[in-house]
Write an enzyme that holds these catalytic residues in place. Structure first.
Site, PDB file in Angstrom:
ATOM      1  N   CYS A 106       0.758  -1.218  -0.111  1.00 43.34           N
ATOM      2  CA  CYS A 106      -0.134  -0.127  -0.108  1.00 43.34           C
ATOM      3  C   CYS A 106       0.900   1.209  -0.073  1.00 43.34           C
ATOM      4  CB  CYS A 106      -0.928   0.163   1.281  1.00 43.34           C
ATOM      5  SG  CYS A 106      -1.944   1.424   1.345  1.00 43.34           S
ATOM      6  N   GLU A 149      -8.828  -1.868  -2.481  1.00 41.96           N
ATOM      7  CA  GLU A 149      -8.997  -0.407  -2.904  1.00 41.96           C
ATOM      8  C   GLU A 149     -10.472   0.052  -2.161  1.00 41.96           C
ATOM      9  OE1 GLU A 149      -6.838   1.608  -3.861  1.00 41.96           O
ATOM     10  OE2 GLU A 149      -5.478  -0.112  -4.380  1.00 41.96           O
TER      11      GLU A 149
END
Length: 198
Positions: A106, A149
């Site tokens: 991430c 996401e």
């Protein structure tokens, strides 16, 4: 470590409260306004510049229900299929299948990868950047990207999903010891199912 981001939409990191907020849906009129279109452009640009497979609006300091996905791993992890740069606005996902762990990184938690359990199949209903209704189905690794996401829109980070905190590795170690062990069967698929509005 990363490319510079814009002053209007700066990339933020774990510890910033925006990443823990449930993002707000976009109205149809908002999608076409100048600010939202600038945000979408920046999401696309940064996803490419940062070498990411996905990026969500909250990561660029905007608590709106928008994210983008694309293919990245053409050399380091060639198992992923080509994914066109795709904008998903107000996505609603339905998950199915078994739980399977996948390695995730991430941009808001730089330098690390973690093993995260995800459902192996998703169907997503969403609006594209023109406000048209779309639907997509995805499996395996692509399904994991979408779930990752979408979690950003719920104020959830992949660390929250990990079952074993020992399954987190430094980025350099991941590419040395883990990336090339991924199975061909885990690469995933995706399809744009239909377009509701022409």
């Amino acid at each position: 470590m990363f490319s510079k981001t814009s002053k209007l939409f700066p990339l933020i990191y774990i510890g910033n409260s925006i990443l823990r907020q449930r993002a707000v849906p976009c109205t149809i009129s908002e999608i076409s306004d100048n600010y939202t279109q600038k945000l979408i452009k920046e999401l696309k640009n940064q996803c490419i510049k940062q070498g990411a497979v996905g990026l969500a609006a909250p990561q660029l300091s905007v608590s709106k229900r928008i994210f983008v996905i694309r293919n990245k791993w053409t050399s380091e992890m060639p198992l992923l299929p080509e994914i066109p740069l795709t904008v998903l606005i107000n996505p609603v996902i339905t998950t199915s299948g078994e739980n399977r762990n996948s390695w995730e990184g991430c941009l808001s938690i730089p330098g690390y990868f973690g093993s995260v359990p995800r459902k192996t199949s998703v169907v997503v209903n969403y609006l594209n950047e023109e406000g048209k209704e779309m639907q997509m189905e995805a499996t395996d690794s692509i399904a994991s990207i979408i779930q990752h996401e979408h979690d950003h829109l719920e104020g959830i980070l992949y660390l929250d999903r990990m079952e074993n905190r020992s399954d987190i590795v430094f980025e350099n170690e991941f590419f040395k010891f883990y990336a090339h062990s991924l199975k061909e069967t885990e690469k995933g698929t995706f399809n744009f199912l239909n377009l509701y509005s022409q």
